[in-house]
Design a protein around this motif. Structure first.
Motif, mmCIF file in Angstrom:
data_model
loop_
_atom_site.group_PDB
_atom_site.id
_atom_site.type_symbol
_atom_site.label_atom_id
_atom_site.label_comp_id
_atom_site.label_asym_id
_atom_site.label_seq_id
_atom_site.Cartn_x
_atom_site.Cartn_y
_atom_site.Cartn_z
ATOM 1 N N HIS A 3 11.805 3.325 8.971
ATOM 2 C CA HIS A 3 10.789 5.222 8.444
ATOM 3 C C HIS A 3 12.468 5.467 7.174
ATOM 4 N N GLN A 52 10.154 14.470 5.189
ATOM 5 C CA GLN A 52 11.299 14.056 6.267
ATOM 6 C C GLN A 52 11.653 13.280 5.833
ATOM 7 N N LYS A 94 6.557 10.037 9.679
ATOM 8 C CA LYS A 94 7.428 10.930 10.019
ATOM 9 C C LYS A 94 6.580 12.811 9.711
#
Length: 297
Positions: A3, A52, A94
């Motif tokens: 991520h 994020q 996210k």
């Protein structure tokens, strides 16, 4: 690809808006320099998208979504307030938040020329913010407590970046903070992360405060450290006079915490000069200037 490795681009931001908030997808989008845990994108003239990025948990964005609408109405400076929530999806796993834009230049890319005005402005802002927090307010284990709870972190920063010529003076400021009595009042609302990148400047003075991801309850000395970390030299006394609520012990704790925050800025600046992930090349001079102010008292 993890991520953290996902490249956040203007096209990605626009795609997410089309999926979840299509009425905003036609607004102009441009990246805002800075940010670490989150990446910011300007959206039109009055909004921003907070994505994020390095933050390992969405907790910080959730705190902003929950508490900024409560705090903002009573604060005398503009702060970002959430207007839309973006949820994880197959396109971006996210959280992200659409917030109001706070105009001005971040202090790490600007300067304060109206020092007395800025001292009075910051004091008024913190007087309004520093009220008893409710029982369900966030509490951060690494912030908001007595400086002695951060001794290990301070020591690591001290060993990493303090010049030998300043070591004795810096250590004396820290030891005095550790020896100061603890905060005896109720936990107060704190921004908890006031540093030059998290305040904005217009017309030579403070004009807004941003990045409330660490908003929490605790010892107000954590915010009062900004008397040295943000304000120009020779304005700390004026700031504390205008704030009017800090006793000698609180000022001692705040000064020690300002020393620690200055060392953190120095470390981030050095990491940036070395090209290390998360480093901020412009923070080194800000950290050294703040440390000099701390040592002058």
């Amino acid at each position: 690809m993890t991520h953290a490795d996902i490249e956040i681009t203007a096209d990605l931001v626009r795609d997410l808006l089309r999926e979840q908030h299509p009425d905003l997808a036609g607004l102009a989008i441009r990246e805002v320099a800075g940010g670490w845990g989150n990446q910011m994108w300007r959206l039109g003239t009055d909004l921003a998208v907070r994505m994020q990025r390095m933050d390992p948990t969405p907790e910080f964005q959730f705190n902003e979504r929950r508490w900024l609408p409560v705090l903002a109405p009573r604060l005398p400076l503009p702060v970002p307030t959430p207007v839309r929530s973006g949820e994880p999806s197959g396109r971006f796993p996210k959280h992200w938040t659409v917030m109001t834009w706070v105009p001005g230049d971040p202090l790490d890319h600007s300067s304060i020329s109206r020092g007395d005005h800025a001292a009075d402005t910051l004091a008024g802002f913190l007087r309004a913010l520093h009220v008893p927090a409710p029982a369900d307010a966030p509490v951060r284990g690494d912030r908001g407590g007595h400086p002695k709870t951060c001794a290990d972190g301070f020591d690591r920063l001290f060993e990493a970046v303090v010049p030998d010529s300043l070591a004795g003076d810096v250590r004396a400021v820290w030891d005095d903070a550790v020896a100061a009595p603890e905060w005896e009042g109720p936990p107060l609302w704190m921004h908890a992360d006031l540093h030059p990148a998290n305040v904005v400047v217009s017309d030579g003075t403070l004009s807004g405060v941003v990045d409330f991801g660490d908003v929490s309850a605790g010892d107000p000395a954590w915010d009062l450290a900004a008397a040295w970390g943000i304000l120009p030299a020779s304005t700390a006394s004026r700031f504390f006079d205008a704030y009017g609520r800090a006793d000698e012990a609180t000022i001692r704790r705040a000064r020690g915490l300002a020393a620690m925050k200055s060392l953190f800025l120095l470390l981030m600046g050095r990491n940036g000069d070395l090209g290390l992930p998360g480093g901020k090349p412009g923070w080194g001079p800000a950290g050294r200037a703040a440390l000099d102010r701390v040592l002058r008292g």
